[in-house]
Design a protein around this motif. Sequence first.
Motif, PDB file in Angstrom:
ATOM      1  N   ARG A 197       0.815  -1.215   0.000  1.00 49.79           N
ATOM      2  CA  ARG A 197       0.000   0.000   0.000  1.00 49.79           C
ATOM      3  C   ARG A 197       0.851   1.269   0.000  1.00 49.79           C
ATOM      4  N   LYS A 198       1.953   1.242   0.700  1.00 51.19           N
ATOM      5  CA  LYS A 198       2.797   2.424   0.795  1.00 51.19           C
ATOM      6  C   LYS A 198       3.378   2.840  -0.554  1.00 51.19           C
ATOM      7  N   GLN A 199       3.352   1.929  -1.515  1.00 57.31           N
ATOM      8  CA  GLN A 199       3.904   2.236  -2.833  1.00 57.31           C
ATOM      9  C   GLN A 199       2.889   2.913  -3.752  1.00 57.31           C
ATOM     10  N   PHE A 200       1.648   3.087  -3.277  1.00 56.02           N
ATOM     11  CA  PHE A 200       0.580   3.683  -4.080  1.00 56.02           C
ATOM     12  C   PHE A 200       0.179   5.021  -3.464  1.00 56.02           C
ATOM     13  N   PRO A 201       0.675   6.120  -3.997  1.00 61.43           N
ATOM     14  CA  PRO A 201       0.431   7.424  -3.351  1.00 61.43           C
ATOM     15  C   PRO A 201      -1.036   7.802  -3.242  1.00 61.43           C
ATOM     16  N   ILE A 202      -1.868   7.384  -4.204  1.00 55.46           N
ATOM     17  CA  ILE A 202      -3.264   7.800  -4.176  1.00 55.46           C
ATOM     18  C   ILE A 202      -4.016   7.205  -2.992  1.00 55.46           C
ATOM     19  N   LEU A 203      -3.539   6.094  -2.467  1.00 52.73           N
ATOM     20  CA  LEU A 203      -4.240   5.439  -1.361  1.00 52.73           C
ATOM     21  C   LEU A 203      -4.134   6.216  -0.055  1.00 52.73           C
TER      22      LEU A 203
ATOM     23  N   VAL B  62       5.828   3.183 -11.286  1.00 50.17           N
ATOM     24  CA  VAL B  62       5.232   3.340 -12.611  1.00 50.17           C
ATOM     25  C   VAL B  62       5.089   4.818 -12.950  1.00 50.17           C
ATOM     26  N   ILE B  63       4.615   5.583 -11.995  1.00 48.54           N
ATOM     27  CA  ILE B  63       4.504   7.033 -12.197  1.00 48.54           C
ATOM     28  C   ILE B  63       5.865   7.623 -12.506  1.00 48.54           C
ATOM     29  N   ASP B  64       6.882   7.214 -11.753  1.00 50.68           N
ATOM     30  CA  ASP B  64       8.240   7.723 -11.958  1.00 50.68           C
ATOM     31  C   ASP B  64       8.778   7.347 -13.332  1.00 50.68           C
ATOM     32  N   ALA B  65       8.496   6.128 -13.788  1.00 49.42           N
ATOM     33  CA  ALA B  65       8.992   5.682 -15.087  1.00 49.42           C
ATOM     34  C   ALA B  65       8.417   6.523 -16.222  1.00 49.42           C
ATOM     35  N   ILE B  66       7.133   6.866 -16.108  1.00 46.87           N
ATOM     36  CA  ILE B  66       6.497   7.697 -17.131  1.00 46.87           C
ATOM     37  C   ILE B  66       7.065   9.103 -17.111  1.00 46.87           C
TER      38      ILE B  66
ATOM     39  N   GLY C 179      -0.709  -0.431 -14.498  1.00 45.71           N
ATOM     40  CA  GLY C 179      -0.043   0.399 -15.489  1.00 45.71           C
ATOM     41  C   GLY C 179      -0.948   1.514 -15.978  1.00 45.71           C
ATOM     42  N   PRO C 180      -0.509   2.250 -17.003  1.00 46.63           N
ATOM     43  CA  PRO C 180      -1.274   3.396 -17.502  1.00 46.63           C
ATOM     44  C   PRO C 180      -2.499   2.975 -18.311  1.00 46.63           C
ATOM     45  N   THR C 181      -3.407   3.907 -18.493  1.00 50.44           N
ATOM     46  CA  THR C 181      -4.507   3.720 -19.432  1.00 50.44           C
ATOM     47  C   THR C 181      -3.984   3.936 -20.850  1.00 50.44           C
ATOM     48  N   GLY C 182      -4.753   3.446 -21.815  1.00 45.96           N
ATOM     49  CA  GLY C 182      -4.411   3.681 -23.213  1.00 45.96           C
ATOM     50  C   GLY C 182      -3.350   2.764 -23.777  1.00 45.96           C
ATOM     51  N   ILE C 183      -2.973   1.729 -23.034  1.00 47.09           N
ATOM     52  CA  ILE C 183      -1.987   0.773 -23.523  1.00 47.09           C
ATOM     53  C   ILE C 183      -2.435  -0.635 -23.149  1.00 47.09           C
ATOM     54  N   GLY C 184      -2.237  -1.567 -24.062  1.00 50.42           N
ATOM     55  CA  GLY C 184      -2.616  -2.949 -23.802  1.00 50.42           C
ATOM     56  C   GLY C 184      -1.798  -3.883 -24.652  1.00 50.42           C
ATOM     57  N   VAL C 185      -2.131  -5.151 -24.592  1.00 56.45           N
ATOM     58  CA  VAL C 185      -1.352  -6.182 -25.264  1.00 56.45           C
ATOM     59  C   VAL C 185      -2.280  -7.165 -25.955  1.00 56.45           C
TER      60      VAL C 185
ATOM     61  N   VAL D 203       6.280   2.209 -21.759  1.00 52.05           N
ATOM     62  CA  VAL D 203       7.306   2.285 -20.708  1.00 52.05           C
ATOM     63  C   VAL D 203       6.667   2.056 -19.337  1.00 52.05           C
ATOM     64  N   GLY D 204       5.515   2.697 -19.105  1.00 54.64           N
ATOM     65  CA  GLY D 204       4.822   2.526 -17.830  1.00 54.64           C
ATOM     66  C   GLY D 204       4.333   1.115 -17.618  1.00 54.64           C
ATOM     67  N   LEU D 205       3.812   0.497 -18.683  1.00 55.84           N
ATOM     68  CA  LEU D 205       3.341  -0.879 -18.564  1.00 55.84           C
ATOM     69  C   LEU D 205       4.501  -1.830 -18.296  1.00 55.84           C
ATOM     70  N   GLY D 206       5.610  -1.598 -18.974  1.00 50.03           N
ATOM     71  CA  GLY D 206       6.780  -2.438 -18.716  1.00 50.03           C
ATOM     72  C   GLY D 206       7.218  -2.381 -17.272  1.00 50.03           C
ATOM     73  N   GLU D 207       7.203  -1.174 -16.699  1.00 51.05           N
ATOM     74  CA  GLU D 207       7.576  -1.024 -15.295  1.00 51.05           C
ATOM     75  C   GLU D 207       6.544  -1.670 -14.376  1.00 51.05           C
ATOM     76  N   ALA D 208       5.259  -1.543 -14.724  1.00 50.36           N
ATOM     77  CA  ALA D 208       4.207  -2.173 -13.919  1.00 50.36           C
ATOM     78  C   ALA D 208       4.363  -3.690 -13.901  1.00 50.36           C
ATOM     79  N   VAL D 209       4.640  -4.265 -15.051  1.00 50.14           N
ATOM     80  CA  VAL D 209       4.805  -5.716 -15.135  1.00 50.14           C
ATOM     81  C   VAL D 209       6.053  -6.154 -14.372  1.00 50.14           C
ATOM     82  N   ARG D 210       7.137  -5.384 -14.512  1.00 50.75           N
ATOM     83  CA  ARG D 210       8.357  -5.708 -13.759  1.00 50.75           C
ATOM     84  C   ARG D 210       8.066  -5.704 -12.276  1.00 50.75           C
ATOM     85  N   TRP D 211       7.380  -4.655 -11.797  1.00 56.98           N
ATOM     86  CA  TRP D 211       7.049  -4.524 -10.373  1.00 56.98           C
ATOM     87  C   TRP D 211       6.160  -5.675  -9.915  1.00 56.98           C
ATOM     88  N   PHE D 212       5.115  -5.946 -10.684  1.00 61.72           N
ATOM     89  CA  PHE D 212       4.155  -6.978 -10.296  1.00 61.72           C
ATOM     90  C   PHE D 212       4.795  -8.359 -10.286  1.00 61.72           C
ATOM     91  N   SER D 213       5.629  -8.639 -11.282  1.00 61.69           N
ATOM     92  CA  SER D 213       6.206  -9.972 -11.402  1.00 61.69           C
ATOM     93  C   SER D 213       7.197 -10.291 -10.296  1.00 61.69           C
TER      94      SER D 213
END
Length: 405
Positions: A9-15, A39-43, A228-234, A283-293
Amino acid sequence: MTFDVMAVRKQFPILAREVDGQPLVYLDNAATTQKPQCVIDAIVDYYTTCNSNVHRGAHRLADEATQRYEGARDIVAQFINANVREEVIWTSGTTEAINIVANGIGQILGAGDEVLVTEMEHHANIVTWQQACKRSGASLKVAPINDLGELDVAAFEALLTPNTKMVAFPHVSNSLGTINPVKELTAKAKAVGAWVLVDGAQGIAHGAVDVQDLGCDFYAFSGHKLFGPTGIGVLWGKASLLAEWPVWQTGGEMISEVTYQDAQWNVLPYRLEAGTPHIAGVVGLGEAVRWFSELDMSGLKAHEKALMDSATAQAEAFEGLTIIGQAREKTGVLSFLMAEGHPADIGFLLDRQGIAIRTGHHCAEPLMNRLGVPGTARASFSIYNSLEEVDVLFEALKKVRMMLA
């Protein structure tokens, strides 16, 4: 290993924010997940240090942007266990990914061919195939669910014929949280020679996905439901299919040679990626996946199960509350109705207490019609939600019940 939800939770500023003076309790994760600071920082770092178009630039910024962009493709390919990195196609989200496949098969289908979906689909996995069938003369079939919100596997199998060319179904229902037996359904579809697309929008954020193990031909998901960010998918697809799949959009990047009379398409993955891409999103999605994995997946799944067990037990004990969707295998979603009020009123009154849920038919209107309800109130959980927040939800629902009585 114990899953440390507070550390997450501490890693999510909006919370940390408040809503109307109340701590935010964010329970709308099936609609979109929040973003960790990395993810925010990567973007931000992309835009502040190497913002440039990718691939053909003859300067340092273009090279650095391309390295980050293609590096993200490597991260995603490894995460989903793609056979080769070229099988990862960037899209704007799950909807575009499904449309790429449906547009292609729409050029292949003909009268007498069949496409099979299920009663639990999101609109993006109904209307897209519906329109492809209308254009081609093919037939759309729908596999039923039972009253618990589970797919009727026997009925699904009975609807498969040698004329079935495509089968599409969700990994996880966005409205009910039902987890489908993807490997079993895929094997049955492949037995009649059909292609299989799995709508992974809801499944991707609940643990590791191995597309080779699932056996499907296509798997689609959105970045914004995976932190990850909106507007990007796979769109992931088997290279042998994607290399020959009819192109959908044309323009720059996806061509290898152009004259006024004709054009030749590029190689994978670029032949299906027309125009300037959403580079920052990639870039943001890549960082999100790295973090999550890098999270403890077994601990993550145990935590999510504890959330659902607590929410389900409290819902079953809550007078006047009816759970919509009680599949034996489900995750992340508690859809419900209350005798005292309309879902929209429930959502409004919870919001005034700092609790974010979603109400309505959740882009699954045919499913709601099948269940005989106009819509539901939906609380959807993610890895950063705590057991205390589940308790807060039900304490707030007690106040809602009193206000609506």
